[in-house]
Scaffold this active site. Sequence first.
Site, PDB file in Angstrom:
ATOM      1  N   GLY A  80       0.874  -1.289  -0.339  1.00 25.50           N
ATOM      2  CA  GLY A  80       0.516   0.055   0.276  1.00 25.50           C
ATOM      3  C   GLY A  80       1.058   1.640   0.054  1.00 25.50           C
ATOM      4  N   ASP A 123      -1.718   4.353  -6.300  1.00 33.62           N
ATOM      5  CA  ASP A 123      -0.249   4.391  -6.121  1.00 33.62           C
ATOM      6  C   ASP A 123       0.861   5.857  -6.488  1.00 33.62           C
ATOM      7  OD1 ASP A 123      -1.298   1.642  -6.249  1.00 33.62           O
ATOM      8  OD2 ASP A 123       0.439   1.753  -5.175  1.00 33.62           O
TER       9      ASP A 123
HETATM   10  O1  MRU Z   1       0.334  -4.105  -4.154  1.00 29.92           O
HETATM   11  P1  MRU Z   1       0.278  -3.176  -3.679  1.00 29.92           P
HETATM   12  O2  MRU Z   1      -1.006  -4.146  -2.427  1.00 29.92           O
HETATM   13  O3  MRU Z   1       0.628  -2.451  -2.479  1.00 29.92           O
HETATM   14  O4  MRU Z   1      -1.417  -2.321  -4.303  1.00 29.92           O
HETATM   15  C1  MRU Z   1      -1.793  -1.571  -3.257  1.00 29.92           C
HETATM   16  C2  MRU Z   1      -2.980  -0.372  -4.411  1.00 29.92           C
HETATM   17  O5  MRU Z   1      -2.665  -0.957  -5.810  1.00 29.92           O
HETATM   18  C3  MRU Z   1      -3.442   0.039  -3.426  1.00 29.92           C
HETATM   19  O6  MRU Z   1      -4.988   1.022  -3.436  1.00 29.92           O
HETATM   20  C4  MRU Z   1      -2.412   1.431  -3.562  1.00 29.92           C
HETATM   21  O7  MRU Z   1      -1.206   1.270  -2.857  1.00 29.92           O
HETATM   22  C5  MRU Z   1      -3.607   2.661  -2.061  1.00 29.92           C
HETATM   23  S1  MRU Z   1      -3.288   2.572  -0.730  1.00 29.92           S
HETATM   24  C6  MRU Z   1      -3.628   3.097  -0.042  1.00 29.92           C
END
Ligand code: MRU
Length: 377
Positions: A54, A261
């Site tokens: 995240g 992200d």
């Molecule tokens: O691969 P991840 O689990 O890190 O992906 C996370 C996401 O896509 C979230 O939606 C994003 O990081 C926002 S978290 C507030």
Amino acid sequence: MNKNIMEYETVDLDDNDSSVVIIDQTKLPGTTEIIKLYTAQEIWDAIYLLKVRGAPAIGVAAAFGIYVLSKGIMKELQQAKDDCGKMDVLSFEEFYEKFKEQKEFLNSSRPTAVNLSWALNRMEAVCVKAGREEGKSVEEVVEILHQESIAIKEEDTWVCKTIGEFGLSLVKPGDGILTHCNAGQLATSKYGTATAPIYLGQERGYNFHVFADETRPLLQGARLTAYELHSSGVDVTLICDNMSAMVMKNGWVNAVFVGCDRVAANGDAANKIGTSVVAAVAKRYGVPFYVCAPTSTIDYNTPTGADIKIEQRPAAEVTEMWYRERMAPEGIKVFNPAFDVTDNELITAIVTEYGIARAPFKESLEEIRKKKEAVKE
Ligand code: MRU
């Protein structure tokens, strides 16, 4: 009695033994295991393997990580000096050389979430200001890095709560809300981003009905979002990713909230793979699609979504992970991008801690930047 998952810190610092403390999210929801990361390799692996994940949580982990590593660098330099019997003070430039190496290493763990480099650059900026421009000692620089890492975590809670307040103004009691992946408390310091309006609404008796996409291939929606919301008493229904069209067509969803992200300067937004499908479906059924984005996730140096580097992940995440036995033929070609980019025209609004940006996003995101700078001055 078992502690509720919402009572744990997603990322923390143990300054006594110089470790970054995280919940190993790969084991949730079955096992809540708190692990400590001491070395650069351990921090890198935890980020790459999604033990901490995240965008905002990765940023906090990197900030604590580079602080812990800075302490180690300082001790190493001190030891080397003691071994030679030298009495002079530690050289900031020597310290900074090693700091940069560790920073670049941590920064290479995941490419798409800009919060990683944002947090590391912020740590580097205070390091250079204190050590080079203000001539502070290495010991003082390390303490400044300590304070900055704590500030990054604390600010994240305020940021998420404020996004939650703005997000809540976009929905009404009893609404159906759909979310994808996990942009929840487990992805941040507290509240989450996309889940912040849901948690604030929950506190105020809004009685939302939430649909959580399971989010193939790593199941952050099923393992993390459904778990968080359910543990908090929110009315949440888990659906497979290919069911969002049906629930929207049925009229069960009044708004989609997702995290992101990296938001490009034109409003294109990278988020977990499958997000752009949800956005296209939402457009088809007239459901507003909101991207919740701390300003640390907006990358004004990236002009459009086409310029965002998309992380590719191992094929095994698709072919065998989570299955009792492999579910795809040996030797099959696999495409496994971790994120996709939602075109700005599919986005109703981008909700930040400095307000809500709407199309045209290049201008509205610039306004958000100005507001943030005005507050800082
Ligand atoms: O691969 P991840 O689990 O890190 O992906 C996370 C996401 O896509 C979230 O939606 C994003 O990081 C926002 S978290 C507030």
